[in-house]
Design a protein around this motif. Structure first.
Motif: not given
Length: 437
Positions: A324-330, A333-337, A376-384
Motif C-alpha cells: 500500500r501507499a498513502s492515500p492521495v485525495v480524492p 486506497l492506493c498502492f506502491k508500484s 503510486v496507483t490508486c483505486l479510482a472510486f470515490v467516497d460520496g
C-alpha cells in the motif's frame, strides 16, 4: 375531351412517380458525428465537442461545448441581438435572436426545464433589448464545473454538424435549430480553455436530441478518449459505428445491453446495479437493485459510504499481496508500484457491475486504477458521503475507451467494456472528410 383525360393521366403519373422517388430516397448518412476532446486544465477532467455555430464571411464559425448528459438546456457564450443582419454583430462574437418573455417557450423552460435551487436568483421580466422594447427571457442554468447557478437568456439558435455512415465523415452537413440560451463570457471562466458552452444531451425537450429529426434515430453513442492529445467520437443516430483498425466490425456487435431507467426529478440517464463484484467477491450492496446515475461531468465513480467501504474491503482482500501507499485525495486506497510504468506492472483485478437484467459491465484495470505518479496507483472510486443524492454515480474515468450507446427510443443502454481489450480505442475513428454521394 379524350386528349384532356390523357394529359391529366400523364400529369398524375408524373406526380406519383416524383412522390415515389422522394419516398424511396435514402440519404447516405445514418448519423451525425463530432470529435470529442478531453480537457485536463480545469478543476476536473472534462470533455467537449466542437460545433459549427454560424456562417460568417462564407465560412462556419466553431465553438467548443462541454458534453453534459444531465443538463436540461443548452447554453453558451453569445449575445442577443434584435434584427440580426450581416455586419451588425461585433467581431469574434456570436449573435442570436431572443425569445421574448411573452412566448410559450419562456414559460415552459422557466417552470419545467430550468434548474431551481437556493443558489439560483429569481427570474424577472425586467430586462429589454435596445431597439426591441420587449422583455427577454432569463432562465437558470447550473455550471457543471463550479456547481454555481448562472442566469442565462433564452434564444433561437442554430448549430451545424457533419454527417456520417458510421465509417466516414461526409462533407454534407446537418442543421439543428434549438432553443438554447446566451450567457456572458464571465460564466465560462472556470471552464477549460477555449470551451464556451454546455451541450445538453439529456432527455429534456430542450436538450439537443429533441431537435434532431428524421432520418436520424434517437440514439446517442459516446466514446471518450483517455488522453488530451487524441480525439474521441460522438455519434447521434442508429449506427453502424466503426473504429480503425477493425473497420469491418460494427461496434454494435460488441455491445451488451441493460434498461435505461428514468427518475421523475431528472432528465439524466440511469441504470440498475444489483451488486459490485471484485474477483468473485460480492460486495452485497443495499438495496439490491440500486438506481445508478451516469455522468459526463463527474470524473470518477462515486459510491455512498457504506457501498464504498464494501468495495474497498473486497478490493483490499483481492490485492492482499500488493504493498500500500498513502492515500492521495480524492482516493482512499492506493498502492506502491513495484516497477516503473503504467500501474507499475502490478496485477490488479477487474471489477464487475452486476446489472439488473443479468448482464455484467466489466470495469477493466485501465478504467479502475488511476496512475498518480510513477510510484503510486490508486483505486479510482470515490467516497460520496453517507447521504448523497445518488448512491452510485458512474463517472468519466470509467467511460474512457468504452463504447456507450444510449437508445432513447427503446430506453436501453449499450456498453462494450474496454475497447483496449479489443485492440482498438476511442481515438481510432477516421475523421477524414469524404463526399457522401
Amino acid at each position: 375531351m379524350y386528349l384532356l383525360l390523357q394529359l391529366v393521366a400523364i400529369v398524375l403519373a408524373f406526380i406519383s412517380h416524383k412522390h415515389e422517388a422522394i419516398a424511396q430516397y435514402v440519404p447516405p448518412y445514418t448519423s451525425i458525428v463530432v470529435p470529442i476532446t478531453k480537457h485536463t486544465d480545469a478543476a476536473k477532467p472534462l470533455y467537449s465537442i466542437q460545433i459549427m455555430t454560424s456562417f460568417v464571411n462564407m465560412q462556419y464559425l466553431h465553438a467548443n461545448f462541454l458534453i453534459d448528459i444531465d443538463a436540461p438546456l443548452i447554453w453558451h457564450d453569445c449575445i442577443l441581438q434584435w434584427n440580426i443582419y450581416p455586419g451588425s454583430c461585433p467581431n469574434n462574437t456570436l449573435c442570436t435572436s431572443p425569445v421574448s418573455c411573452n412566448e410559450y417557450q419562456c414559460t415552459d423552460v422557466r417552470t419545467t426545464y430550468s434548474y431551481e435551487n437556493p443558489s439560483c436568483p429569481p427570474v424577472t421580466n425586467s430586462s429589454t433589448l435596445p431597439g426591441w422594447g420587449d422583455c427577454t427571457c432569463p432562465v437558470n442554468a447550473v455550471n457543471p464545473v463550479t456547481g454555481a447557478c448562472d442566469q442565462v437568456l433564452l434564444n433561437y439558435d442554430e448549430f451545424t454538424v457533419n454527417t456520417s455512415n458510421g465509417k466516414n465523415v461526409f462533407t454534407g452537413l446537418y442543421g439543428a435549430y434549438p432553443n438554447a440560451a446566451c450567457a456572458p463570457s464571465s460564466s465560462f471562466a472556470s471552464f477549460p480553455a477555449n470551451v464556451s458552452g454546455v451541450m445538453a444531451f439529456s432527455s429534456s425537450p430542450y436538450a439537443l436530441p429533441a431537435y434532431l429529426f428524421q432520418p436520424l434515430k434517437k440514439t446517442l453513442a459516446l466514446c471518450l478518449p483517455s488522453n488530451s492529445s487524441t480525439r474521441g467520437v460522438l455519434f447521434f443516430g442508429s449506427g453502424p459505428y466503426y473504429l480503425l483498425p477493425n473497420s469491418d466490425v460494427d461496434l454494435r456487435s460488441q455491445l451488451s445491453y441493460t434498461p435505461l431507467l428514468k427518475q421523475s426529478d431528472s432528465f439524466g440517464y440511469f441504470i440498475g446495479i444489483k451488486d459490485i463484484i471484485v474477483k468473485q467477491i460480492y460486495c452485497n450492496i443495499l438495496p439490491s437493485n440500486t438506481t445508478t446515475k451516469l455522468s459526463t461531468t463527474e470524473p470518477y465513480t462515486t459510491l455512498r459510504t457504506d457501498i464504498y467501504k464494501r468495495v474497498v474491503k473486497a478490493f483490499s482482500v483481492a490485492t492482499i499481496g500488493i504493498p500500500r501507499a498513502s492515500p492521495v485525495v480524492p482516493f482512499g486506497l492506493c498502492f506502491k508500484s513495484l516497477t516503473r510504468g503504467p500501474q507499475g506492472g502490478l496485477k490488479f483485478p477487474e471489477i464487475d457491475f452486476s446489472l439488473e437484467n443479468g448482464k455484467n459491465w466489466t470495469v477493466s484495470v485501465a478504467n479502475s486504477m488511476k496512475q498518480i505518479t510513477e510510484d503510486v496507483t490508486c483505486l479510482a472510486f470515490v467516497d460520496g458521503g453517507v447521504t448523497p443524492e445518488h448512491a452510485i454515480v458512474i463517472g468519466t474515468f470509467q467511460f474512457e475507451d468504452n463504447f456507450l450507446q444510449f437508445d432513447l427510443e427503446n430506453s436501453t443502454f449499450g456498453f462494450s467494456s474496454s475497447l483496449l481489450n479489443k485492440q482498438t480505442s476511442c481515438s481510432n475513428f477516421n475523421f477524414t472528410l469524404t463526399d457522401g454521394n
